[in-house]
Motif scaffolding. Structure first.
Motif, PDB file in Angstrom:
ATOM      1  N   GLU A   1       3.402 -30.427  33.295  1.00  0.00           N
ATOM      2  CA  GLU A   1       3.534 -30.497  31.839  1.00  0.00           C
ATOM      3  C   GLU A   1       4.217 -29.255  31.281  1.00  0.00           C
ATOM      4  O   GLU A   1       4.971 -29.339  30.303  1.00  0.00           O
ATOM      5  CB  GLU A   1       2.155 -30.669  31.186  1.00  0.00           C
ATOM      6  CG  GLU A   1       1.475 -31.992  31.472  1.00  0.00           C
ATOM      7  CD  GLU A   1       0.622 -31.963  32.731  1.00  0.00           C
ATOM      8  OE1 GLU A   1      -0.189 -32.891  32.908  1.00  0.00           O
ATOM      9  OE2 GLU A   1       0.760 -31.012  33.536  1.00  0.00           O
ATOM     10  N   CYS A   2       3.963 -28.100  31.902  1.00  0.00           N
ATOM     11  CA  CYS A   2       4.585 -26.855  31.450  1.00  0.00           C
ATOM     12  C   CYS A   2       6.083 -26.883  31.717  1.00  0.00           C
ATOM     13  O   CYS A   2       6.892 -26.494  30.859  1.00  0.00           O
ATOM     14  CB  CYS A   2       3.955 -25.656  32.162  1.00  0.00           C
ATOM     15  SG  CYS A   2       2.166 -25.535  31.995  1.00  0.00           S
ATOM     16  N   LEU A   3       6.447 -27.333  32.917  1.00  0.00           N
ATOM     17  CA  LEU A   3       7.868 -27.381  33.278  1.00  0.00           C
ATOM     18  C   LEU A   3       8.614 -28.398  32.415  1.00  0.00           C
ATOM     19  O   LEU A   3       9.721 -28.142  31.951  1.00  0.00           O
ATOM     20  CB  LEU A   3       8.021 -27.728  34.762  1.00  0.00           C
ATOM     21  CG  LEU A   3       7.339 -26.772  35.751  1.00  0.00           C
ATOM     22  CD1 LEU A   3       7.604 -27.229  37.174  1.00  0.00           C
ATOM     23  CD2 LEU A   3       7.828 -25.345  35.552  1.00  0.00           C
ATOM     24  N   ILE A   4       7.989 -29.540  32.205  1.00  0.00           N
ATOM     25  CA  ILE A   4       8.614 -30.571  31.370  1.00  0.00           C
ATOM     26  C   ILE A   4       8.798 -30.055  29.945  1.00  0.00           C
ATOM     27  O   ILE A   4       9.855 -30.232  29.330  1.00  0.00           O
ATOM     28  CB  ILE A   4       7.769 -31.860  31.376  1.00  0.00           C
ATOM     29  CG1 ILE A   4       7.833 -32.528  32.754  1.00  0.00           C
ATOM     30  CG2 ILE A   4       8.257 -32.835  30.304  1.00  0.00           C
ATOM     31  CD1 ILE A   4       6.904 -33.709  32.918  1.00  0.00           C
ATOM     32  N   SER A   5       7.774 -29.373  29.417  1.00  0.00           N
ATOM     33  CA  SER A   5       7.858 -28.862  28.044  1.00  0.00           C
ATOM     34  C   SER A   5       8.983 -27.857  27.888  1.00  0.00           C
ATOM     35  O   SER A   5       9.731 -27.885  26.912  1.00  0.00           O
ATOM     36  CB  SER A   5       6.527 -28.232  27.631  1.00  0.00           C
ATOM     37  OG  SER A   5       5.534 -29.204  27.455  1.00  0.00           O
ATOM     38  N   THR A   6       9.113 -26.926  28.852  1.00  0.00           N
ATOM     39  CA  THR A   6      10.166 -25.911  28.710  1.00  0.00           C
ATOM     40  C   THR A   6      11.547 -26.523  28.890  1.00  0.00           C
ATOM     41  O   THR A   6      12.497 -26.132  28.209  1.00  0.00           O
ATOM     42  CB  THR A   6       9.946 -24.743  29.693  1.00  0.00           C
ATOM     43  OG1 THR A   6      10.829 -23.686  29.343  1.00  0.00           O
ATOM     44  CG2 THR A   6      10.179 -25.134  31.135  1.00  0.00           C
ATOM     45  N   MET A   7      11.662 -27.520  29.786  1.00  0.00           N
ATOM     46  CA  MET A   7      12.971 -28.161  29.962  1.00  0.00           C
ATOM     47  C   MET A   7      13.351 -28.983  28.728  1.00  0.00           C
ATOM     48  O   MET A   7      14.516 -29.000  28.324  1.00  0.00           O
ATOM     49  CB  MET A   7      12.961 -29.040  31.218  1.00  0.00           C
ATOM     50  CG  MET A   7      13.059 -28.243  32.509  1.00  0.00           C
ATOM     51  SD  MET A   7      13.349 -29.261  33.973  1.00  0.00           S
ATOM     52  CE  MET A   7      11.687 -29.801  34.336  1.00  0.00           C
ATOM     53  N   GLU A   8      12.376 -29.637  28.122  1.00  0.00           N
ATOM     54  CA  GLU A   8      12.670 -30.468  26.951  1.00  0.00           C
ATOM     55  C   GLU A   8      12.908 -29.613  25.709  1.00  0.00           C
ATOM     56  O   GLU A   8      13.909 -29.794  25.005  1.00  0.00           O
ATOM     57  CB  GLU A   8      11.517 -31.440  26.698  1.00  0.00           C
ATOM     58  CG  GLU A   8      11.413 -32.539  27.736  1.00  0.00           C
ATOM     59  CD  GLU A   8      10.241 -33.475  27.472  1.00  0.00           C
ATOM     60  OE1 GLU A   8      10.219 -34.551  28.082  1.00  0.00           O
ATOM     61  OE2 GLU A   8       9.351 -33.112  26.662  1.00  0.00           O
ATOM     62  N   ALA A   9      11.984 -28.703  25.430  1.00  0.00           N
ATOM     63  CA  ALA A   9      12.050 -27.944  24.178  1.00  0.00           C
ATOM     64  C   ALA A   9      13.194 -26.944  24.163  1.00  0.00           C
ATOM     65  O   ALA A   9      13.891 -26.796  23.148  1.00  0.00           O
ATOM     66  CB  ALA A   9      10.720 -27.227  23.940  1.00  0.00           C
ATOM     67  N   ASN A  10      13.398 -26.257  25.268  1.00  0.00           N
ATOM     68  CA  ASN A  10      14.382 -25.176  25.275  1.00  0.00           C
ATOM     69  C   ASN A  10      15.780 -25.609  25.693  1.00  0.00           C
ATOM     70  O   ASN A  10      16.769 -25.063  25.219  1.00  0.00           O
ATOM     71  CB  ASN A  10      13.904 -24.050  26.202  1.00  0.00           C
ATOM     72  CG  ASN A  10      12.645 -23.374  25.682  1.00  0.00           C
ATOM     73  OD1 ASN A  10      12.525 -23.102  24.496  1.00  0.00           O
ATOM     74  ND2 ASN A  10      11.697 -23.115  26.568  1.00  0.00           N
ATOM     75  N   GLN A  11      15.865 -26.577  26.612  1.00  0.00           N
ATOM     76  CA  GLN A  11      17.182 -26.929  27.154  1.00  0.00           C
ATOM     77  C   GLN A  11      17.608 -28.366  26.878  1.00  0.00           C
ATOM     78  O   GLN A  11      18.737 -28.737  27.177  1.00  0.00           O
ATOM     79  CB  GLN A  11      17.191 -26.698  28.673  1.00  0.00           C
ATOM     80  CG  GLN A  11      16.872 -25.281  29.100  1.00  0.00           C
ATOM     81  CD  GLN A  11      17.815 -24.252  28.491  1.00  0.00           C
ATOM     82  OE1 GLN A  11      17.396 -23.222  27.988  1.00  0.00           O
ATOM     83  NE2 GLN A  11      19.116 -24.529  28.516  1.00  0.00           N
ATOM     84  N   LYS A  12      16.716 -29.193  26.361  1.00  0.00           N
ATOM     85  CA  LYS A  12      17.011 -30.607  26.093  1.00  0.00           C
ATOM     86  C   LYS A  12      17.331 -31.348  27.383  1.00  0.00           C
ATOM     87  O   LYS A  12      18.213 -32.214  27.423  1.00  0.00           O
ATOM     88  CB  LYS A  12      18.164 -30.771  25.076  1.00  0.00           C
ATOM     89  CG  LYS A  12      18.073 -29.870  23.859  1.00  0.00           C
ATOM     90  CD  LYS A  12      16.754 -30.004  23.134  1.00  0.00           C
ATOM     91  CE  LYS A  12      16.630 -29.014  21.989  1.00  0.00           C
ATOM     92  NZ  LYS A  12      15.276 -28.992  21.406  1.00  0.00           N
ATOM     93  N   TYR A  13      16.610 -31.016  28.447  1.00  0.00           N
ATOM     94  CA  TYR A  13      16.794 -31.663  29.743  1.00  0.00           C
ATOM     95  C   TYR A  13      15.750 -32.769  29.924  1.00  0.00           C
ATOM     96  O   TYR A  13      14.663 -32.737  29.340  1.00  0.00           O
ATOM     97  CB  TYR A  13      16.627 -30.655  30.887  1.00  0.00           C
ATOM     98  CG  TYR A  13      17.689 -29.586  30.978  1.00  0.00           C
ATOM     99  CD1 TYR A  13      18.884 -29.666  30.263  1.00  0.00           C
ATOM    100  CD2 TYR A  13      17.496 -28.471  31.797  1.00  0.00           C
ATOM    101  CE1 TYR A  13      19.847 -28.677  30.357  1.00  0.00           C
ATOM    102  CE2 TYR A  13      18.451 -27.467  31.898  1.00  0.00           C
ATOM    103  CZ  TYR A  13      19.631 -27.576  31.166  1.00  0.00           C
ATOM    104  OH  TYR A  13      20.580 -26.585  31.255  1.00  0.00           O
TER     105      TYR A  13
END
Length: 693
Positions: A276-288
């Protein structure tokens, strides 16, 4: 030659705000539709276009002219409009002035009431060509702009600086001037692939020309679905599934004009961090978009959407892999740092975190939840261990670094940190579940501890805010009270919990002994919650009359309320439902007018007509069966049983004179009606259903 026009209007800008692009586009098109309606210009179809650098609409089948308009106005009577010598009076001259013509241009009409002045005129419709500039200008001004910008030395403002205007009616440019820019027949292509003016021969060429020559997919929906399909295709190459959240997909759609899906990867060492942490940082910060295995675990790969079709995609991939590493490293650092001490040590920090200025700290809230969760568990007849520990820890993760960086992980990180601290599994799961549901259609808590803690948390927030008068109004609901209320309703109904809201609200209010609370607070909370019931059922297309038929009974148990709603909804399909509803309406009206204060003891010796004897005896015969059905909350079967009374009720009203000359017989018949009405009222007041379709 066609009898209709095709019209394209496009305003080209600097990159528009991605999170509001779709909303702005829809508002723009709706404003155009509104203006066309006001101008009485019909059309076949209007299509919205929106990309990062443009807002546009295309009208197909636009009528060339407004329909002509016949105006007819009746003036004053001729005897008032002319004096004795036949000259116009003030009344006659005033009417002529009001319609904008000389008195001699008025007509006269003969009616049964006499002769009158009149004015009749046929006004030819204006051309669409003449009206479109005004329509476009008003639609632009109607766009909701949260924060406008100024540029250059001009006074005008818009969402972003404007660079070009395209206004093409079939093959003709419509003169239009806005934001210091004059209209032309050219659109502009992709900022990198085709950064040039692209003239259009005809309005209908807009979308195709932009796609084939401009490297732009102007349709928001088409671009969105292309991105979705591309993500699925790339994910399939890794035998994985992509995590595609709709809000992220919409934001990415608003960021690109020529989407190309590419895949990158990162080091496996980061997979030690909760997914969940990795998904959140990829979505919120990089739009991945993240990739997951069938087991639910995360791949060390991601998909991103590029806005260019590169001849060397490996360079683009390498650049995106490079920028994601620091983000993942931060997430790993937060996680490992937070785990350096047990979750219980974070709890004391909650004393310095304000829940609400007048309601104390999160530490205070956690302590209130101990008693309220215990009360709810007792009401639901469930025995729970670890109530105190779960309540004390449920907010502790809010002061961790990870949740500070990603607030959406509250509860989720509580679960991970609780497990890392050696807390029981039941506690860890409850810490995550007590936030559920987070939104309208979100999943619900599954464990008994999670359910009780979730209800307690939401009820405490409702009670506290209502106690200080902090009640949602209009769009303002900073504590999410409406969402919390809906969550309580959903949990009680979908988890089939026999919980009375009145007692639960009383207990929640009792958790704030230091606040001066008015006697009406409890009623205000219950009324607010019932109003959310009404709203929730309307979203499920339940007729208002059904909801009203239950509301009048003041049911404060959500599950019981729902069972009755479903029973009445089923009952309405019965062929006898309408006539029974009408009969109940008649009974209710009769009883409403009865001001006598007699008891409900029916005197069988005063039952003289066969029809009233039959109705009374049938009510007695089915009373035990009804009581058992009501005790079992089998309201559908209870209504089916009462429906069997229809012939007896019809016969009673056909043959029996209720308002007998004998006062005793009259009172006894009124008593019989009260018994009948009360039998139905134990389920619902079906007299409200006479208006139902």
């Amino acid at each position: 030659m066609s009898d209709t026009h095709q019209f394209i209007f496009e305003i080209g800008t600097e990159e528009l705000p991605p999170t509001s692009l779709y909303r702005v586009s829809q508002a723009f098109t709706q404003a155009v539709e509104h203006e066309l309606k006001l101008k009485r210009l019909s059309y076949h179809e209007i299509t919205a276009f929106a990309s990062p650098r443009r807002l546009a609409f295309f009208i197909d089948g636009l009528e060339k002219y407004q329909p002509s308009q016949d105006i007819a106005r009746k003036g004053p009577a001729l005897k008032i409009a002319l004096d004795s010598e036949g000259n116009p009076t003030k009344a006659g001259l005033g009417f002529a002035k009001s319609v904008g013509v000389a008195f001699d241009e008025l007509q006269q009409i003969e009616t049964e009431e006499g002769a009158w002045l009149s004015f009749e005129q046929s006004i030819a419709g204006q051309s669409a060509k003449a009206l479109l500039p005004e329509i476009a200008a008003k639609a632009l001004s109607a766009i909701p702009i949260a924060k406008s910008m100024r540029w250059g030395s001009e006074l005008f403002s818009f969402i972003r600086p404007v660079h070009w205007l395209l206004t093409l009616l079939d093959q003709e440019v419509i003169a239009f001037d806005a934001f210091g820019v004059k209209s032309d027949r050219a659109t502009y292509g992709h900022r990198f692939h085709a950064n040039r003016a692209i003239p259009l021969e005809h309005a209908k060429d807009y979308e195709n020309t932009l796609e084939t020559q401009g490297f732009v997919i102007p349709s928001y929906e088409k671009r969105k679905e292309k991105i979705r399909a591309s993500i699925s295709q790339v994910a399939a190459s890794s035998a994985a599934s992509a995590v595609v959240k709709e809000d992220l997909l919409e934001e990415v759609t608003a960021l690109v004009e020529w989407p190309v899906a590419l895949k990158g990867q990162f080091e496996t060492e980061y997979l030690s961090v909760p997914k969940e942490c990795l998904i959140s940082t990829m979505e919120a910060n990089q739009k991945y978009f993240s990739l997951v295995k069938d087991t639910g675990s995360l791949y060390n790969e991601f998909i991103f959407i590029s806005n260019i079709e590169s001849k060397q995609p490996e360079i683009v991939i390498e650049g995106n892999e490079r920028v994601i590493r620091p983000r993942l490293a931060d997430a790993k650092f937060f996680y490992e740092t937070d785990k350096n001490k047990p979750l219980s040590e974070y709890q004391s920090l909650l004393k310095s975190i304000t829940f609400q200025n007048k309601l104390g700290s999160l530490w205070d809230k956690s302590n209130r939840l101990i008693g309220l969760t215990s009360f709810i568990a007792k009401e639901l007849n469930v025995e729970l261990a670890h109530i105190e520990k779960s309540a004390q820890l449920c907010k502790a993760d809010l002061v961790t670094q990870m949740v500070g960086e990603f607030p959406n992980l509250q509860g989720t990180m509580g679960k991970y940190y609780a497990l890392a601290s050696g807390e029981p599994d039941e506690v860890a799961i409850a810490l995550e579940e007590h936030y559920l549901p987070r939104f309208h259609s979100d999943k619900l808590p599954e464990t008994e501890l999670g359910i009780c803690l979730s209800l307690a948390d939401k009820l405490d927030t409702l009670a506290g805010n209502f106690s200080i008068g902090n009640i949602p109004t209009g769009d303002k609901d900073p504590f999410g009270i409406r969402r919390y209320t809906l969550g309580i309703i959903r949990i009680c109904i979908e988890k089939k919990l026999n919980l009375d809201l009145i007692e639960s609200v009383k207990q929640a209010i009792a958790g704030y002994p230091s606040i001066s609370i008015t006697e009406n607070t409890e009623n205000e909370i219950i009324e607010f919650m019932i109003a959310r019931f009404r709203h929730w059922y309307k979203t499920q297309s339940i007729p208002t009359e059904i909801i009203q038929s239950i509301e009048v009974l003041n049911i404060s148990n959500p599950l019981d309320f729902d069972l009755r709603v479903k029973a009445v909804e089923t009952f309405l399909k019965d062929e006898s439902a309408q006539s029974l509803a009408i009969a109940n309406k008649r009974v209710a009206n009769i009883l409403k007018k009865d001001k006598s204060n007699h008891d409900l003891t029916l005197n069988n010796t005063l039952l003289v007509e066969p029809e009233e004897i039959a109705l009374a005896s049938t009510l007695v015969e089915m009373s035990d069966q009804l009581e058992q059905l009501l005790a079992d909350k089998n309201y559908s079967k209870a209504l089916q049983t009462l429906a069997k009374l229809k012939p007896k009720i019809d016969a009673f009203f056909d043959k029996v004179m209720i308002m007998s000359d004998d006062p005793a017989i009259k009172m006894n018949r009124m008593c019989l009606l009260r018994h009948l009405h009360n039998a139905f009222l134990k389920i619902a007041d079906i007299s409200y259903l006479t208006l139902a379709p």
